[in-house]
Design a protein around this motif. Structure first.
Motif, PDB file in Angstrom:
ATOM      1  N   ILE A  51      75.612  -6.127 -22.768  1.00  0.00           N
ATOM      2  CA  ILE A  51      75.735  -6.417 -24.502  1.00  0.00           C
ATOM      3  C   ILE A  51      75.133  -4.741 -24.700  1.00  0.00           C
ATOM      4  N   CYS A  52      75.889  -4.507 -25.311  1.00  0.00           N
ATOM      5  CA  CYS A  52      75.583  -3.442 -25.875  1.00  0.00           C
ATOM      6  C   CYS A  52      75.776  -3.502 -27.725  1.00  0.00           C
ATOM      7  N   LEU A  53      74.327  -2.924 -27.943  1.00  0.00           N
ATOM      8  CA  LEU A  53      74.134  -2.846 -29.845  1.00  0.00           C
ATOM      9  C   LEU A  53      73.963  -1.788 -30.057  1.00  0.00           C
ATOM     10  N   ASN A  54      75.088  -1.882 -31.572  1.00  0.00           N
ATOM     11  CA  ASN A  54      75.081  -1.162 -32.337  1.00  0.00           C
ATOM     12  C   ASN A  54      74.185  -0.869 -33.358  1.00  0.00           C
ATOM     13  N   LEU A  55      72.631   0.255 -33.127  1.00  0.00           N
ATOM     14  CA  LEU A  55      71.993   0.089 -34.599  1.00  0.00           C
ATOM     15  C   LEU A  55      72.119   0.907 -35.852  1.00  0.00           C
ATOM     16  N   GLY A  56      73.272   0.802 -36.494  1.00  0.00           N
ATOM     17  CA  GLY A  56      73.049   1.901 -37.516  1.00  0.00           C
ATOM     18  C   GLY A  56      72.785   2.373 -38.603  1.00  0.00           C
ATOM     19  N   TYR A  57      74.079   2.791 -39.347  1.00  0.00           N
ATOM     20  CA  TYR A  57      74.528   2.285 -41.198  1.00  0.00           C
ATOM     21  C   TYR A  57      74.097   0.767 -40.997  1.00  0.00           C
TER      22      TYR A  57
END
Length: 404
Positions: A210-216
């Motif tokens: 799983i790739c989590l994208n944690l940004g805006y």
């Protein structure tokens, strides 16, 4: 699918080029042995790749009595592709070779996106600048890959709905392909990022992750058996829009209590701004670009938290707890071998990974996902653009080196 000679030949080509691509140097006999093919078959396939310039002979090994074995290696610069990352705050355009070596790159503020046609016109001019700067020989460019936030119809190259941009039913691939007369592939930004991590990053050895994208905002991408899982309608990955609180704060998507509305960089910034407006004290204001409450962003809040500010630390801890709880649900459901953390929030160091891991372990089912590893992206800010360009590389490899 009926296994015809043509299908088998295409599969063998893919297998051969994939081995050469992922090794430093390799003997033809090694390829034949590993794939269970005859040496003449491997020679015929590799000769075809040599003619296309994708593989080259790079010396010979020691003879064991007969003709010295020939070594092969991949030619990364044989082809190039453009990757575009249309982000909430920054848009990145890069041109890379077949091993993700960046040749030219431009990053600019995303700016006004309300009129998608005007915005895409700006993007296309930047793409032209990047291609011109590279001075590529004719026939070297595979095409353009684009990563964009939101619900994406990758088959038709269309942004179905993007809460970040307010876009709906925008046929991005069609617009770009008319301008450039080449293949254009569109994918959700986090799924593109996951593709980059699989081929060239932290997940190179993992098939289920799983790739989590944690940004805006917050999003996720799931890779199963080395392939992106897009869902029945192609809209998988909206991890940030899982409801965590029934009557929680309103989200940009129109619902309430979404994970993104509680734990994203945008949510963290809004939480601190609310504290300051209500008379609370925090050093976060001193880390903002301007001495105004509206200028306090997630970067300022995380900086204050790392410096020991109590109010900032409480906001950050709560946000990472929500993310950990949400991740525990994904781990319980899919039991991945790896979780790759990416995005601006992850730049705040080990504290982010350790806090998310702690809450994930607290809330996941006993023994579920007991072997899962959590790591940080190695592609950084360029991850989505690299992943978008990788879509073209993957297509080339899967077509056995054929493009047209």
């Amino acid at each position: 699918m009926k296994i015809t000679r043509q299908v088998l030949n295409a599969f063998n080509k893919k297998q051969v080029i994939d081995i050469v691509r992922t090794r430093d140097r390799v003997f033809k006999a090694e390829i034949a042995r590993e794939l269970g093919l005859s040496i003449p078959t491997v020679m015929k396939i590799s000769d075809g790749f040599i003619q296309k310039g994708l593989i080259r002979e790079c010396g010979k090994g020691e003879s064991t009595g007969g003709k010295p074995p020939q070594l092969l290696e991949f030619v990364p610069g044989a082809r190039c592709s453009v990757g575009v990352d249309i982000g909430k705050t920054t848009t990145t355009i890069l041109l890379m070779d077949l091993q993700a070596n960046i040749i030219v790159k431009q990053s600019v503020p995303t700016g006004d996106v309300r009129d998608p046609n005007l915005f895409l016109e700006r993007v296309m001019k930047l793409i032209e600048e990047v291609i011109d700067a590279a001075k590529l020989p004719p026939g070297r460019l595979l095409g353009i890959g684009v990563g964009a936030a939101g619900l994406i119809d990758s088959e038709n190259g269309e942004v179905l709905f993007s809460p970040d941009f307010g876009w709906e039913n925008i046929r991005v691939a069609e617009i770009l392909s008319k301008r450039f007369s080449m293949k254009v592939m569109l994918e959700n930004s986090t799924r593109a990022k996951a593709m980059g991590e699989k081929w060239f990053g932290a997940a190179a050895e993992a098939d289920d992750f799983i790739c989590l994208n944690l940004g805006y905002g917050i999003a996720a991408a799931l890779m199963i058996d080395g392939e992106l899982y897009c869902g029945h309608s192609g809209t998988s990955g909206e991890f940030g829009h899982v409801t965590m609180e029934r009557d929680g704060p309103e989200c940009d998507c129109g619902n309430r209590g979404c994970l993104e509305a509680l734990a994203s960089g945008n949510a963290v910034a809004k939480s601190m701004q609310r504290v300051l407006r209500e008379g609370g004290e925090s050093s976060a204001l001193s880390y903002a670009e301007r001495p105004e409450i509206e200028a306090v962003d997630a970067k300022a809040v995380y900086s204050a938290a790392k410096a020991g500010d109590r109010a900032a630390a409480e906001i950050v801890e709560k946000a990472l707890e929500y993310i950990g709880i949400g991740l525990a649900g994904i781990v319980n459901l899919f039991d991945p071998e790896l979780v790759v953390l990416s995005g601006g929030i992850v730049k705040n160091g080990r504290m982010v990974r350790e806090t998310i891991t702690r809450y994930m372990n607290k809330h996941r089912m006993k023994h579920a996902g007991r072997h899962v590893r959590i790591v940080e992206s190695v592609l950084g800010d360029d991850g989505t653009a690299i992943g978008a360009a990788t879509l073209l590389v993957k297509r080339l490899v899967e077509n056995g080196g054929e493009w047209e």
